[in-house]
Write a protein that holds these residues in place. Sequence first.
Motif, PDB file in Angstrom:
ATOM      1  N   ASP A 165       0.927  -1.305  -0.013  1.00 34.12           N
ATOM      2  CA  ASP A 165       0.099   0.037   0.045  1.00 34.12           C
ATOM      3  C   ASP A 165       0.811   1.068   0.005  1.00 34.12           C
ATOM      4  N   ILE A 166       0.483   2.221  -0.880  1.00 38.54           N
ATOM      5  CA  ILE A 166       1.388   3.332  -0.889  1.00 38.54           C
ATOM      6  C   ILE A 166       1.258   4.115   0.388  1.00 38.54           C
ATOM      7  N   PHE A 205      -0.845   8.323   0.399  1.00 37.51           N
ATOM      8  CA  PHE A 205      -1.084   8.674  -1.063  1.00 37.51           C
ATOM      9  C   PHE A 205      -2.060   9.753  -1.215  1.00 37.51           C
ATOM     10  N   GLU A 215      -4.804   2.544  -4.085  1.00 34.09           N
ATOM     11  CA  GLU A 215      -3.445   2.283  -4.168  1.00 34.09           C
ATOM     12  C   GLU A 215      -2.799   1.206  -3.408  1.00 34.09           C
TER      13      GLU A 215
HETATM   14 MG    MG Z   1      -2.056   4.329   1.182  1.00 38.81          MG
END
Ligand code: MG
Length: 421
Positions: free
Chosen positions: A302-303, A306, A345
Motif C-alpha cells: 500500500d502506498i 497517497f 493504491e
Molecule cells: Mg495508502
Amino acid sequence: MNSYLRQISILYVEDDEDVREAYEKTLKRSCKHVFTACDGVEGLKLYKQHKPDIVISDIKMPHKNGIEMAKEIKEIDSEQSILFTTAHTESDFTLKALDLQADGYITKPVEKKILIAKLTSLAKNIINEKENRRKSQILQGILDNQSNMIILTDFDKIEFASKSFFELMEVKDAVEFSEKYHDILTIFAPQEEHISATTKEEFLLKYNNTPKDKRVVSITKGTNQKTLYASIDSIDMDENRLYVISLIDITILQQEKIKAQYNASHDFLTGIYNREKFSEVFDIEFLRSQRYQRPLSIAMLDIDHFKEVNDTYGHLIGDEILKELASYCLLNIRKTDTIARWGGEEFILIMSETDIEKSKEVCETLRKGVSSINFANLYHITVSIGVTQMREDDTKNGFLKRVDEALYKAKNEGRDKVVVN
Ligand code: MG
Ligand code: GH3
Ligand code: MG
C-alpha cells in the motif's frame, strides 16, 4: 421437328444465289432464325448484328472470302461454331479452314440430310453448353448472394467459390487461386485451437472431432490475420465427392472477445491483473500448495500517504505514479509470481514456491527499490508491505486476513516497512 435446331440461329454465307436460296429454304424450315449473306463482308456485318449460334459459309467468295471472314469472327468470339461448305475437298483452303478450328466442312454439292445432321450435332453441343453456362451463372449468383463465403471443392481444386472468397484471397478466379495457393488446405494457417492440416483426411478428421462452435480456421494474408468459422457439407457426385465449405468471417468478433477477456482480467488504469484475475490465480495456487505441500506466500502493498500525494500534486500525477509503480513491480518480480491491483493504491503479490524468508527478501527489495525511484521524473513515494506464508490449516480468507493485518502493522509501525505475520 428437330428440337435442337429449332432453338438456334444460323448465318448462311454463300455467293451463288441459286445455291443460297435453295439452302435458305431448307434451313428456315428447321431453324429458329436464318440470316443470309452473299459474301464475307456482308456476312461479317450480319454476324456482328445478330451473333448467330452457327455460321455456315462458302469459302471462295468475292470481296472477302470465307476464311478471312472466319478469322475475324474468331477474333470476336473464339468459341464461335463455323461450318464451311466447299467444292475444293483437297485444297489449301480446307486445310486453312481446319487450322482455324472450324467445326467442320461439308463438300459441295451439300446433301441436305448431311447438312441437317451436322447442324443438329453442333446445335446439341451449343444448347448443352448454353444450359451449363446458365446453371453456372445461377450457382455463382446464389454463392455470391450468401453473406458467408462458399467454396465448392474436392480439396484438390476449386470447382466454384463465391466472389467474396476470391476477393479475400486476392485472386480473380479458381484458376488463379490454384496457381497462387496450389490447394485449399495451404491457406489455413496452423494456429493453436484453429483447424489446419496437410491432407484432406486429416482436415476432415480434425473438423469432425472439433465441437461445432469451435470449428474455426485462420487465414493469414500478409500481416493480416482472418479468423473464420467453418462449416462443411459434402455432395456425392458421379465418381467423386465434393465439399461445400462455408466460411464466416468472425475476425472482429474474435478480436472483441479477446479484448473483452483482457478487460475482464486487467486493471483499466495500470494494465496489470485486476482483483477478479487475482482471485482466479489465487484459487489455483492455494489448491496447488495445499495438495503438494508446497510453500506459498502473499504480500499486500500500500502506498504511504497517497492521499497527500493526490492533494498536493493532483489526481493525474497520482494516476501516473500508480501506473509506474505497477510496471516497476511487474518488472521486478519473477515470471512465476503474480501481481494484481487489489484496489485504490493497494497491490497484492502471490509468490508461489516461496517461503517466508525468501518472500520477505523479495518485499524488502521492492520496498527499497520503490523508495529510490523518481516517479514521473520528479516524485518520491514509499510503500508499506505486509507479507505472510500459507499455513497448513489456512483457509483462503484466513490467509488473506493475515496479510492484511501485516500491512496494518507496517502502517502502525511508521510506514515504509515490510512486516511479516
Ligand atoms: Mg495508502
Ligand atoms: P496510508 O499511508 O495510511 O495508506 O495513507 P493514504 O493516504 O495512502 O491512505 P488513504 O486510504 O487515506 O487514501 C488512499 C488514497 O488513494 C485516496 C485516493 O484518492 C487515492 N487513490 C485511490 N485510487 C486512486 C486512483 O486510481 N488514482 C489516484 N490518483 N488516486 C487514487
Ligand atoms: Mg489504502
